[in-house]
Design an enzyme around this catalytic site. Structure first.
Site, PDB file in Angstrom:
ATOM      1  N   GLU A  34     111.983  12.040 -21.113  1.00 20.34           N
ATOM      2  CA  GLU A  34     112.595  13.315 -20.726  1.00 20.34           C
ATOM      3  C   GLU A  34     114.109  13.083 -20.747  1.00 20.34           C
ATOM      4  O   GLU A  34     114.594  12.103 -20.176  1.00 20.34           O
ATOM      5  CB  GLU A  34     112.180  13.716 -19.302  1.00 20.34           C
ATOM      6  CG  GLU A  34     112.788  15.069 -18.929  1.00 20.34           C
ATOM      7  CD  GLU A  34     112.561  15.480 -17.472  1.00 20.34           C
ATOM      8  OE1 GLU A  34     112.162  14.636 -16.657  1.00 20.34           O
ATOM      9  OE2 GLU A  34     112.806  16.667 -17.179  1.00 20.34           O
ATOM     10  N   ARG A 260     103.851   0.133 -15.132  1.00 21.67           N
ATOM     11  CA  ARG A 260     105.281   0.135 -15.382  1.00 21.67           C
ATOM     12  C   ARG A 260     105.839  -1.245 -15.069  1.00 21.67           C
ATOM     13  O   ARG A 260     105.235  -2.018 -14.345  1.00 21.67           O
ATOM     14  CB  ARG A 260     106.046   1.103 -14.469  1.00 21.67           C
ATOM     15  CG  ARG A 260     105.350   2.291 -13.980  1.00 21.67           C
ATOM     16  CD  ARG A 260     106.169   3.006 -12.889  1.00 21.67           C
ATOM     17  NE  ARG A 260     107.424   3.470 -13.383  1.00 21.67           N
ATOM     18  CZ  ARG A 260     107.740   4.759 -13.516  1.00 21.67           C
ATOM     19  NH1 ARG A 260     106.873   5.684 -13.197  1.00 21.67           N
ATOM     20  NH2 ARG A 260     108.911   5.096 -13.958  1.00 21.67           N
ATOM     21  N   LYS A 270     114.725   6.856 -12.311  1.00 20.34           N
ATOM     22  CA  LYS A 270     115.896   7.651 -12.658  1.00 20.34           C
ATOM     23  C   LYS A 270     116.464   8.337 -11.433  1.00 20.34           C
ATOM     24  O   LYS A 270     117.673   8.501 -11.300  1.00 20.34           O
ATOM     25  CB  LYS A 270     115.540   8.691 -13.731  1.00 20.34           C
ATOM     26  CG  LYS A 270     115.510   8.113 -15.130  1.00 20.34           C
ATOM     27  CD  LYS A 270     115.453   9.217 -16.171  1.00 20.34           C
ATOM     28  CE  LYS A 270     114.177   9.126 -16.955  1.00 20.34           C
ATOM     29  NZ  LYS A 270     114.048  10.193 -17.956  1.00 20.34           N
TER      30      LYS A 270
END
Length: 561
Positions: A34, A260, A270
């Site tokens: 994104e 992850r 983020k």
RNA sequence: UGGGGUGUAGCCAAGUGGUAAGGCAACGGGUUUUGAUCCCGUGAUUCGCAGGUUCGAUCCCUGCCACCCCAGCCA
């Protein structure tokens, strides 16, 4: 493909799919960021996975921007992400896409779902929808709007798209099961009204698809065969498959989840990275202390070292936190091989060689790389007044300190063995300089007499020839291994994450070092010039050399107390 | 106390019925004009725990425990 190498579970799953004849042998993956922030080391794992899996199977990988939330996204992030993926060494060719490329098609698919009675327009408020959803242990309740007619839903949905309603007035929902134990299946939202300008489609739309809907269809539309994502999407998979079941897609991708990458002493989210910037703890996304790819690049990390790191940590479904040293080690390993050696004195203290004639200069050859003679050598000027590292002298040293001390000898690298004759201090008791003598028979490489061994070797610079420079020394951003755990980020920050040495000196050759090319400052670590030219000659330390003395020193200190 | 996952050495990670690969770290030693590099050597009677099946289990079965994720009109 190296058949003997252990294959991760994803490659094994693809092997099995291929063996079963799936997708006519095609393998297509995608990396779907994104554009709402910069890529970090955790993303690197996903980039590497998706691109290398595609390469291993002679397939290809799309770089697709998941731009379904115009309020948070920005084209500057699109550009930064492209730069980072490219920097890592991956090529998406002409397969650069955006979820927004498919907005028309997505809209049509939504209409198809409505016509099939599988989606409806809900007019509850966000708050009401939340209370209707139930909890983890209690089923949800159907919305009173759940049984609107197909005609009414179609009309409402088209009017949503036409801009007739305000943000939040209605939402398109999938009609699945409000009692499902999987929260994702309790009539998830498909489209919301958002009268925002989109960075690509501008004002074409005022309704935007939600992640699950857009992501699944984008995958299917692009011909993705294996949609690799992180663990938190595992219970979205039933929804992913529900869409594929309801809609007539030519292609049926398979979603596979992996864990992850978490790195100790930093954060890879983020949201938190953005907070660090917004709260002023760092100077931006590319502040060299950040775990973003842009920051690592600026700090002196090579893309090869990061790709190697990602390969070494592997791919599994286990929650992991990788030690910072693992990343650093990959860089050291890469740079040890390729970085040329230079000399810099970061925290200088003066040495005067009493038996070297004033005003004279002797040029001494220094190898550019100890293990790679083909990289050549350059001459270093030697003169009466030198700079040495403050740490390399101790007036009252502990045992096993091999460097310079009063009355002690040390080898000046590439030069002579010197002896400290006197510590000269000013009125305040501060060291002004060290008066030393040199053994004139010990010039490096000058014959048998020069072979004399002394315990230590230190680096130095001719005071008359050295160039002033600023050097930034970086350390871990946080002082705790898992800073994301507490809510007080600031309290966990390492106050020494940046140490500026503004009075450093470097050898002349360093003044025109190619930007972005890392060098080793002998005995100190690997450094790269900072791209911010307004700051003058400035070097960033990427990583220190392995330092067994520092470790020993700590142990000595401990045993004394 | 619903659902979905994961548990192999300090950190990663292979192996998935035949008696525990590899990497990083750590430790010991050798080489060395970077206390760097390089080289050599050292680790799990044991695979979250407890039972069971089996000649034999990290691997199969049962139960338990720990940790992670999910209640955005974020992704």
């Amino acid at each position: 493909m190296e058949a003997n190498k252990p294959r991760d579970f994803i490659r094994q799953a693809i092997d099995a799919d291929l063996a079963a004849g799936a997708n006519q042998g095609r393998v297509v993956t995608r990396f779907p960021p994104e554009p709402n922030g910069y890529l970090h080391i955790g993303h690197a794992k996903s980039v590497c996975l998706n691109f290398t899996v595609a390469a291993d199977f002679d397939g290809h990988c799309f770089l697709r921007f998941d731009d379904t939330n115009p309020d948070k996204e920005d084209s500057r992030f699109v550009d930064a992400i492209k730069e980072d993926v490219h920097w890592l060494g991956f090529d998406w060719g002409d397969r650069l896409t955006h979820a927004s490329d498919y907005f028309e098609s997505l809209f049509e698919s939504a209409v198809t779902l409505i016509e099939a009675g599988k989606a409806y327009v809900d007019s509850l408020t966000a708050e009401e929808i939340r209370t209707h959803r139930g909890t983890l242990t209690e089923p949800g309740k159907n919305s009173p709007y759940r049984n609107r007619s197909v005609e009414e839903n179609l009309d409402l949905f088209r009017r949503m798209a036409a801009g007739e309603f305000e943000d939040g007035a209605h939402v398109l929902r999938a009609k699945i099961d409000m009692a499902s134990p999987n929260m994702n299946l309790r009539d998830p939202a498909l489209y919301r009204i958002r009268k925002s300008r989109h960075q690509r489609t501008q004002d074409r739309w005022c309704i935007y698809p939600m992640y699950d809907f857009a992501h699944t269809l984008s995958d299917a539309l692009e011909g993705t065969t294996h949609s690799l994502c992180t663990l938190e999407f595992e219970d979205h998979r039933p929804l992913y498959e529900w869409f594929l079941d309801q809609l007539p897609m030519a292609n049926r991708p398979r979603q596979i989840e992996f864990s992850r990458l978490n790195l100790a002493f930093t954060v890879t989210s983020k949201r938190l990275l953005k907070r660090l910037i917004d709260e002023g703890h760092v100077q931006g996304w590319d502040d060299p202390r950040m775990p973003t790819l842009a920051a690592l690049r600026r700090r002196g990390y090579t893309p090869e070292s990061i790709v190697d790191f990602c390969a070494r940590v592997g791919v599994t479904k286990k929650d992991t936190t990788i030690e910072l040293g693992a990343l650093e080690n990959c860089l050291r390993e890469d740079l040890n091989e390729r970085a040329e050696r230079r000399v810099a004195v970061l925290d200088p203290i003066k040495v005067v060689i009493e038996n070297f004639p004033d005003g004279e200069t002797e040029w001494l050859p220094a190898a550019n790389h100890p293990n790679r003679p083909e990289l050549g050598e350059r001459d270093l000027p030697f003169s009466r007044e030198l700079w040495i590292e403050r740490d390399d002298f101790m007036e009252d040293p502990p045992r096993k300190f091999f460097r310079l001390k009063p009355g002690g000898e040390v080898r000046l690298r590439y030069a002579y063995i010197i002896k400290c004759e006197e510590v000269v201090k000013d009125a305040a008791g501060k060291i002004s300089y060290l008066r030393c003598s040199m053994d004139v028979d010990t010039r490096s490489g000058s014959g048998p007499a020069a072979m004399r061994k002394v315990k230590g070797t230190i680096h130095w610079l001719s005071a008359a020839h050295a160039k002033p420079a600023e050097v930034h020394l970086y350390d871990r951003l946080f002082k705790v291994p898992n800073p994301a755990a507490g809510d007080d980020l600031a309290a966990d920050l390492n106050p020494d994450s940046l140490v500026v040495r503004s009075n450093a000196f470097v050898e002349a050759a360093l003044a025109d070092l190619t930007p972005g090319v890392p060098v080793q400052f002998e005995r100190l670590g690997y450094f790269v010039t900072d791209p911010d030219v307004t700051a003058g000659l400035r070097f960033n330390r990427a990583v220190t050399l392995r330092d067994t003395w520092a470790k020993l020193e700590r142990q000595l200190l401990q045993s004394e107390t």
